[in-house]
Design a protein around this motif. Structure first.
Motif, PDB file in Angstrom:
ATOM      1  N   LEU A 183     -10.713  -0.986  -4.117  1.00 57.20           N
ATOM      2  CA  LEU A 183     -10.763  -0.851  -2.797  1.00 57.20           C
ATOM      3  C   LEU A 183      -9.941  -1.760  -3.149  1.00 57.20           C
ATOM      4  N   PRO A 184      -8.759  -2.489  -3.701  1.00 56.90           N
ATOM      5  CA  PRO A 184      -7.578  -2.922  -3.367  1.00 56.90           C
ATOM      6  C   PRO A 184      -6.221  -2.054  -3.719  1.00 56.90           C
ATOM      7  N   ALA A 185      -6.625  -0.442  -4.782  1.00 54.00           N
ATOM      8  CA  ALA A 185      -6.147   0.458  -5.111  1.00 54.00           C
ATOM      9  C   ALA A 185      -5.592   0.783  -3.930  1.00 54.00           C
ATOM     10  N   CYS A 186      -6.781   1.788  -3.359  1.00 51.24           N
ATOM     11  CA  CYS A 186      -6.392   2.508  -2.142  1.00 51.24           C
ATOM     12  C   CYS A 186      -7.314   1.996  -0.552  1.00 51.24           C
ATOM     13  N   LEU A 187      -6.700   0.388  -0.743  1.00 50.76           N
ATOM     14  CA  LEU A 187      -6.413  -0.048   0.720  1.00 50.76           C
ATOM     15  C   LEU A 187      -5.457   0.283   1.903  1.00 50.76           C
ATOM     16  N   PRO A 188      -3.912   0.996   0.544  1.00 49.83           N
ATOM     17  CA  PRO A 188      -3.654   1.426   1.821  1.00 49.83           C
ATOM     18  C   PRO A 188      -3.339   3.131   2.955  1.00 49.83           C
ATOM     19  N   ARG A 189      -4.060   3.401   2.214  1.00 46.83           N
ATOM     20  CA  ARG A 189      -4.685   5.254   2.420  1.00 46.83           C
ATOM     21  C   ARG A 189      -5.696   5.189   3.427  1.00 46.83           C
ATOM     22  N   ILE A 190      -6.338   3.329   3.445  1.00 47.75           N
ATOM     23  CA  ILE A 190      -7.839   3.121   3.938  1.00 47.75           C
ATOM     24  C   ILE A 190      -7.459   3.106   5.614  1.00 47.75           C
ATOM     25  N   MET A 191      -6.327   2.155   5.176  1.00 53.13           N
ATOM     26  CA  MET A 191      -5.241   1.934   6.827  1.00 53.13           C
ATOM     27  C   MET A 191      -4.759   3.036   7.060  1.00 53.13           C
ATOM     28  N   THR A 192      -4.073   3.584   6.622  1.00 54.81           N
ATOM     29  CA  THR A 192      -3.674   4.665   7.308  1.00 54.81           C
ATOM     30  C   THR A 192      -4.330   5.825   7.822  1.00 54.81           C
ATOM     31  N   GLY A 193      -6.206   5.990   7.609  1.00 51.56           N
ATOM     32  CA  GLY A 193      -6.944   6.367   8.365  1.00 51.56           C
ATOM     33  C   GLY A 193      -7.390   5.265   9.701  1.00 51.56           C
ATOM     34  N   VAL A 194      -7.462   4.193   9.691  1.00 52.60           N
ATOM     35  CA  VAL A 194      -7.478   3.133  10.499  1.00 52.60           C
ATOM     36  C   VAL A 194      -6.775   3.169  11.482  1.00 52.60           C
ATOM     37  N   ILE A 195      -5.307   3.169  11.310  1.00 52.32           N
ATOM     38  CA  ILE A 195      -4.425   3.111  11.864  1.00 52.32           C
ATOM     39  C   ILE A 195      -4.441   5.252  12.979  1.00 52.32           C
ATOM     40  N   LEU A 196      -5.113   5.791  12.783  1.00 51.79           N
ATOM     41  CA  LEU A 196      -5.075   7.276  13.210  1.00 51.79           C
ATOM     42  C   LEU A 196      -7.013   7.368  14.241  1.00 51.79           C
ATOM     43  N   ALA A 197      -7.578   6.028  13.415  1.00 52.78           N
ATOM     44  CA  ALA A 197      -8.545   6.308  14.746  1.00 52.78           C
ATOM     45  C   ALA A 197      -8.621   5.456  15.822  1.00 52.78           C
ATOM     46  N   ALA A 198      -7.723   4.345  15.421  1.00 51.45           N
ATOM     47  CA  ALA A 198      -7.001   3.182  16.728  1.00 51.45           C
ATOM     48  C   ALA A 198      -6.277   4.096  17.447  1.00 51.45           C
ATOM     49  N   GLY A 199      -5.608   4.999  17.292  1.00 50.63           N
ATOM     50  CA  GLY A 199      -4.792   5.871  18.379  1.00 50.63           C
ATOM     51  C   GLY A 199      -6.108   6.648  18.793  1.00 50.63           C
ATOM     52  N   ARG A 200      -6.926   7.297  18.379  1.00 49.88           N
ATOM     53  CA  ARG A 200      -7.888   7.605  18.764  1.00 49.88           C
ATOM     54  C   ARG A 200      -7.932   7.232  19.350  1.00 49.88           C
ATOM     55  N   GLY A 201      -8.524   5.758  19.668  1.00 45.28           N
ATOM     56  CA  GLY A 201     -10.532   5.177  20.608  1.00 45.28           C
ATOM     57  C   GLY A 201      -8.613   4.860  22.032  1.00 45.28           C
ATOM     58  N   PHE A 202      -7.768   4.444  21.228  1.00 45.08           N
ATOM     59  CA  PHE A 202      -6.381   4.058  22.588  1.00 45.08           C
ATOM     60  C   PHE A 202      -6.695   5.635  23.823  1.00 45.08           C
ATOM     61  N   GLY A 203      -5.886   6.760  23.187  1.00 40.86           N
ATOM     62  CA  GLY A 203      -6.121   7.494  23.632  1.00 40.86           C
ATOM     63  C   GLY A 203      -8.563   8.506  24.322  1.00 40.86           C
TER      64      GLY A 203
END
Length: 292
Positions: A183-203
């Motif tokens: 999980l710590p090793a792939c955390l940056p890639r997971i954060m990419t998905g979280v950022i995209l999910a937040a963007g969809r939630g805003f719109g």
């Protein structure tokens, strides 16, 4: 033989130029539309439009939008990450796994209006929650859950096998290896998905029409979480920016305010989308540099 190779190269070059021109055209079209919305909305904006007033401003609606996305991520991130870990590390190939993947793909392709109707039937009718931030956030989490799940699964599967094997070789259990190494090793890639999910939630708008309600009467001095006017009460009706834009357009009221709200919402969505792409590009460069 040489003529065929030369012809193939010429066709490849022509098609490459065509695809680049098409991509540039649509990119310019997107920039043009976004620029028109943002510039037109901000040019007609007034300082009082950004206040936290009951009417004639977007401050309360902006806060409701951010608060709703925050609650939805609190629900979807733990569920999505755990689902991604299960699919990547525990699920065995079989009918059950195929069924789960089919469900995830179906959820990711569902129209927003269908999710809104589902949220209305489940959270409002069945559970009796009433139109509220919580009902809207749970509906949005249904839309963002597949994205976080697939991002987590792909991130874990994209790691070298040596990460997991080395951890097991040092005496760690499977769960310890997943939690402390993978999980710590792939955390940056997971954060990419979280950022995209937040963007969809805003719109999001269609999923919130039936679940969050309209109007935003907030009292910023009221900290009683059970009060309907408390800003941090998740069970109060809450009008988000997208719902405010829809209401203003339908009722034909204050077009300048509607344009300003559209500009702010466009900026938020673009900021999260561009941020996710920049972050992903940075990760690719970093990973390629480490590989070299």
């Amino acid at each position: 033989m040489e003529s065929k190779i030369r012809r193939s190269r010429d066709v490849d070059r022509v098609m490459t130029v065509i695809f680049y021109l098409v991509a540039i055209f649509f990119f310019a079209l997107l920039i043009g539309f976004a620029g028109k919305v943002i510039i037109g909305g901000l040019m007609g904006a007034k300082p009082e439009m950004f206040r936290f007033a009951r009417k004639g401003s977007i401050g309360n609606q902006l806060f409701n939008t951010i608060y709703l996305v925050f609650i939805s991520l609190l629900v979807s991130i733990p569920l999505g990450v755990c689902a991604g870990i299960y699919l990547a590390m525990y699920a065995k190939q079989g009918k059950m796994t195929k069924f789960l993947r089919m469900c995830i793909e179906t959820l990711s392709s569902l129209p927003s209006i269908v999710v809104g109707l589902f949220g209305y039937l489940v959270f409002l009718v069945f559970f009796g929650m009433g139109k509220s931030l919580m009902a809207g956030a749970l509906s949005v989490s249904i839309l963002t859950l597949p994205l976080i799940t697939t991002t987590t699964e792909d991130a874990i599967k994209g790691l070298p096998a040596g990460y997991f094997q080395a951890s097991l070789g040092l005496g760690a259990t499977k769960w310890q290896s997943i939690f402390h190494v993978l999980l710590p090793a792939c955390l940056p890639r997971i954060m990419t998905g979280v950022i995209l999910a937040a963007g969809r939630g805003f719109g999001e708008a269609a999923a919130l029409l039936y679940t969050t309600g309209s109007g935003s009467d907030l009292r910023w001095g009221n900290w009683n979480l059970a009060a309907p006017t408390c800003p941090f009460n998740p069970f109060r009706p809450a009008e988000t920016l997208s719902i405010q834009i829809w209401n203003l357009q339908v009722n034909g009221q204050d077009k300048a305010l509607a344009n300003t709200a559209s500009a702010v919402l466009m900026i938020l969505v673009l900021a999260f989308s561009i941020g996710a792409n920049v972050w992903s590009h940075h990760l690719k460069k970093k990973s390629s540099g480490e590989a070299v």
